[in-house]
Design a protein around this motif. Structure first.
Motif, PDB file in Angstrom:
ATOM      1  N   LEU A   7      44.487  32.621  39.767  1.00  0.00           N
ATOM      2  CA  LEU A   7      44.492  33.971  39.200  1.00  0.00           C
ATOM      3  C   LEU A   7      43.334  34.769  39.799  1.00  0.00           C
ATOM      4  O   LEU A   7      42.183  34.365  39.701  1.00  0.00           O
ATOM      5  N   VAL A   8      43.650  35.900  40.430  1.00  0.00           N
ATOM      6  CA  VAL A   8      42.639  36.790  41.004  1.00  0.00           C
ATOM      7  C   VAL A   8      42.583  38.050  40.158  1.00  0.00           C
ATOM      8  O   VAL A   8      43.608  38.703  39.929  1.00  0.00           O
ATOM      9  N   VAL A   9      41.395  38.397  39.692  1.00  0.00           N
ATOM     10  CA  VAL A   9      41.202  39.579  38.842  1.00  0.00           C
ATOM     11  C   VAL A   9      40.529  40.669  39.661  1.00  0.00           C
ATOM     12  O   VAL A   9      39.385  40.517  40.097  1.00  0.00           O
ATOM     13  N   GLY A  10      41.251  41.774  39.889  1.00  0.00           N
ATOM     14  CA  GLY A  10      40.678  42.900  40.616  1.00  0.00           C
ATOM     15  C   GLY A  10      41.259  43.066  42.003  1.00  0.00           C
ATOM     16  O   GLY A  10      41.431  42.086  42.739  1.00  0.00           O
ATOM     17  N   ALA A  11      41.551  44.322  42.366  1.00  0.00           N
ATOM     18  CA  ALA A  11      42.154  44.610  43.674  1.00  0.00           C
ATOM     19  C   ALA A  11      41.280  45.550  44.486  1.00  0.00           C
ATOM     20  O   ALA A  11      41.776  46.466  45.146  1.00  0.00           O
ATOM     21  N   GLY A  12      39.978  45.303  44.447  1.00  0.00           N
ATOM     22  CA  GLY A  12      39.068  46.038  45.316  1.00  0.00           C
ATOM     23  C   GLY A  12      38.938  45.322  46.653  1.00  0.00           C
ATOM     24  O   GLY A  12      39.772  44.488  47.028  1.00  0.00           O
ATOM     25  N   PHE A  13      37.879  45.624  47.381  1.00  0.00           N
ATOM     26  CA  PHE A  13      37.670  44.972  48.676  1.00  0.00           C
ATOM     27  C   PHE A  13      37.604  43.459  48.532  1.00  0.00           C
ATOM     28  O   PHE A  13      38.173  42.729  49.340  1.00  0.00           O
ATOM     29  N   LEU A 109      37.080  35.997  40.010  1.00  0.00           N
ATOM     30  CA  LEU A 109      36.683  37.188  39.274  1.00  0.00           C
ATOM     31  C   LEU A 109      36.102  38.227  40.231  1.00  0.00           C
ATOM     32  O   LEU A 109      34.996  38.054  40.746  1.00  0.00           O
ATOM     33  N   ALA A 110      36.867  39.278  40.458  1.00  0.00           N
ATOM     34  CA  ALA A 110      36.426  40.387  41.316  1.00  0.00           C
ATOM     35  C   ALA A 110      36.770  41.702  40.638  1.00  0.00           C
ATOM     36  O   ALA A 110      37.438  42.565  41.220  1.00  0.00           O
ATOM     37  N   PRO A 111      36.316  41.888  39.378  1.00  0.00           N
ATOM     38  CA  PRO A 111      36.703  43.083  38.629  1.00  0.00           C
ATOM     39  C   PRO A 111      35.952  44.338  39.031  1.00  0.00           C
ATOM     40  O   PRO A 111      36.223  45.417  38.495  1.00  0.00           O
ATOM     41  N   GLY A 112      34.991  44.202  39.946  1.00  0.00           N
ATOM     42  CA  GLY A 112      34.281  45.376  40.434  1.00  0.00           C
ATOM     43  C   GLY A 112      33.247  45.890  39.457  1.00  0.00           C
ATOM     44  O   GLY A 112      32.633  45.127  38.714  1.00  0.00           O
ATOM     45  N   VAL A 268      27.360  49.602  37.457  1.00  0.00           N
ATOM     46  CA  VAL A 268      27.024  48.313  36.842  1.00  0.00           C
ATOM     47  C   VAL A 268      28.267  47.445  36.872  1.00  0.00           C
ATOM     48  O   VAL A 268      29.389  47.938  37.003  1.00  0.00           O
ATOM     49  N   ALA A 269      28.067  46.148  36.752  1.00  0.00           N
ATOM     50  CA  ALA A 269      29.187  45.218  36.792  1.00  0.00           C
ATOM     51  C   ALA A 269      30.190  45.520  35.680  1.00  0.00           C
ATOM     52  O   ALA A 269      29.833  46.023  34.610  1.00  0.00           O
ATOM     53  N   SER A 270      31.433  45.209  35.933  1.00  0.00           N
ATOM     54  CA  SER A 270      32.491  45.409  34.950  1.00  0.00           C
ATOM     55  C   SER A 270      32.128  44.765  33.616  1.00  0.00           C
ATOM     56  O   SER A 270      31.561  43.665  33.573  1.00  0.00           O
ATOM     57  N   PRO A 271      32.437  45.428  32.488  1.00  0.00           N
ATOM     58  CA  PRO A 271      32.187  44.830  31.172  1.00  0.00           C
ATOM     59  C   PRO A 271      32.897  43.499  30.969  1.00  0.00           C
ATOM     60  O   PRO A 271      32.556  42.761  30.041  1.00  0.00           O
ATOM     61  N   LEU A 272      33.866  43.173  31.825  1.00  0.00           N
ATOM     62  CA  LEU A 272      34.540  41.880  31.709  1.00  0.00           C
ATOM     63  C   LEU A 272      33.551  40.727  31.798  1.00  0.00           C
ATOM     64  O   LEU A 272      33.717  39.699  31.132  1.00  0.00           O
ATOM     65  N   ILE A 273      32.516  40.874  32.613  1.00  0.00           N
ATOM     66  CA  ILE A 273      31.554  39.793  32.818  1.00  0.00           C
ATOM     67  C   ILE A 273      30.872  39.413  31.505  1.00  0.00           C
ATOM     68  O   ILE A 273      30.584  38.244  31.255  1.00  0.00           O
ATOM     69  N   ALA A 274      30.644  40.388  30.642  1.00  0.00           N
ATOM     70  CA  ALA A 274      29.981  40.104  29.367  1.00  0.00           C
ATOM     71  C   ALA A 274      30.857  39.291  28.428  1.00  0.00           C
ATOM     72  O   ALA A 274      30.346  38.682  27.479  1.00  0.00           O
TER      73      ALA A 274
END
Length: 470
Positions: A7-13, A109-112, A268-274
């Protein structure tokens, strides 16, 4: 036996770079690949100011994931709002507001990141952001609308406030945004014979003592000189004390009447990290040099949301949140996920920056490729050449190049697309930073769904769907 689930989260670079490499290197029957993203495109963020100024169309920098992928990846249209690392479940809110639990064996985890804001009165309710494609298109409409309304107004105070614009943030995003939009208004005002061009004022402010300090003293001063020559008023060591719908108050006491406040003062990092309840470094997930999370099997993090050790510079610092690093980290993480699948040794991430490029619109630019300082046409050639080559598909490259050529030859018609409704859309309307779960809510949800699944099927597995958290 089911295949391993990646599972890949996020479609940025970072996320797209990882997915594309996984698609190329995984055997068709080796794993199931899923990508979580609200939009089915990768946004080429560095060119966003050129969308806001009308040089590029929005579609030209939105690179279709379905065109550039090999159709092996399942795309869930939504955003991750919580992750339970122990149960290996990601909680996803789809674009229709359904809550879905997605199980995984490996998660990337690449939520940007999201726009960094401070506790400044009125900021989120009165400032525009510059982080998404919708925001860039909206700001263009808004700026042109200010010219239209000022031209129609008989009130000199209203006219003056509509023709003053404030950009906060002296980094690359803020400087390029102010530069490109200033060029937009200086060209557009020629079509408004009732407006005095001298009334149009652009303010670029930053609390730091220098613009874009990464460029060095010489290029930084050169960039400032280019902007000041074009009439941009630059104030350093200054920020916003209060933001209202018709004026902003600077920390040095100045009150500027304006209807346009654009906030680009960092991310700042995505709130997902918290929601992970894991160790962080200044809000970014603390990972090792292979970008896996210590103590958690099958968890990788990269890009803006991860504090990746910068081994090239000794390992004590972390890699800056730039597109250069994100793209290359994506490829390294993909290789490490495959290595974990196959029981092979993992790689560490190393990359030295290729340089910096800043396009200030028109013929103005400053660049520092491989340490060589350039400005003017040479710098712009390098800047646009780098951005053009970094676009992922030939279709995107063709669109961007065509837009550049057409704009250089024909200019702009300065029309509004209708994005601006009667209700202004500000920072609070574009970034849903309060939509995420707390670590406790994630655990409670996963436990509840596990109990329901055990009652229904006689075991503790399965994926649940239902309403949001209480």
């Amino acid at each position: 036996m089911t295949r391993p689930r990646i599972l890949v989260v996020g479609a940025g670079f970072a996320g797209v770079g990882c997915v594309r490499r996984l698609e190329r290197r995984l055997r068709p029957d080796e794993a199931d690949l899923t990508l979580v993203t609200p939009f089915s495109y990768q946004l080429y963020l560095p060119l966003l100011p050129q969308v806001a100024s009308g040089v590029l169309t929005p579609q030209s920098i939105a690179v279709s994931l379905r065109r550039s992928s090999k159709y092996r990846t399942r795309i869930i249209p939504g955003g991750a709002i919580g992750v339970d690392l122990r149960s290996k479940v990601c909680v996803i809110r789809t674009i229709t507001d359904r809550i879905v639990d997605e199980s995984y064996d490996y998660i990337v985890l690449a939520p940007g990141s999201v726009t960094r804001t401070f506790d400044i009165p009125g900021l989120v309710d009165n400032a525009f952001g510059m982080k998404t494609l919708a925001e860039a298109a909206y700001i263009r409409d808004h700026v042109i609308a200010q010219l239209d309304l000022a031209d129609a107004s008989q009130d000199p105070d209203e006219r003056a406030s509509r023709l003053q614009f404030v950009v906060v943030g002296g980094g690359y995003a803020g400087t390029e945004t102010a530069a490109c939009l200033q060029l937009l208004t200086s060209n557009a005002v020629k079509r408004y014979p009732r407006l005095d061009p001298k009334l149009i004022k652009w303010h670029l402010i930053d609390i730091a003592p220098r613009l874009m300090p990464e460029l060095g003293d010489k290029l930084g001063r050169s960039a400032q000189e280019m902007l000041r020559r074009r009439g941009v008023e630059i104030s350093l060591g200054v920020s916003i004390a209060k933001a209202g719908p018709r004026e902003v108050v600077f920390t040095d006491g100045r009150v500027v009447p304006t209807r346009t406040l654009i906030w680009t003062a960092g991310v700042v990092a995505s709130p997902l990290i918290a929601t992970l309840d894991a160790e962080t470094v200044r809000g970014r997930l603390a990972v090792n040099a292979g970008m896996d999370l210590p103590g958690h099997d099958g968890v990788f993090a990269l890009g803006d949301a991860a504090a990746v050790p910068d081994l090239v510079n000794g390992g004590d610092a972390v890699c800056p949140p730039s597109a250069q690093h994100a793209m290359r980290q994506g490829r390294t993480v993909a290789d490490n996920v495959i290595a974990a699948l196959r029981g092979e040794p993992q790689r560490v991430y190393r990359h030295r920056d290729l340089g910096l490029v800043v396009d200030l619109g028109g013929r103005d630019a400053v660049s520092k490729p491989l340490g060589v300082e350039l400005h003017g046409i040479a710098a712009q050639t390098v800047a646009r050449g780098y951005h053009w080559s970094a676009l992922r598909t030939n279709v995107a490259k063709t669109r961007v190049l065509t837009n550049w050529m057409l704009n250089a030859v024909a200019g702009d018609d300065f029309v509004r697309t209708g994005f601006q409704s009667r209700k202004p859309a500000k920072l609070s309307d574009f970034e849903y930073v309060h939509a995420y779960l707390t670590p406790e809510q994630v655990r409670e949800r996963v436990e509840e769904r596990g109990e329901e699944a055990a009652v229904d099927t006689g075991d503790g597995g399965g994926t649940g769907e239902g309403g949001g958290p209480g």
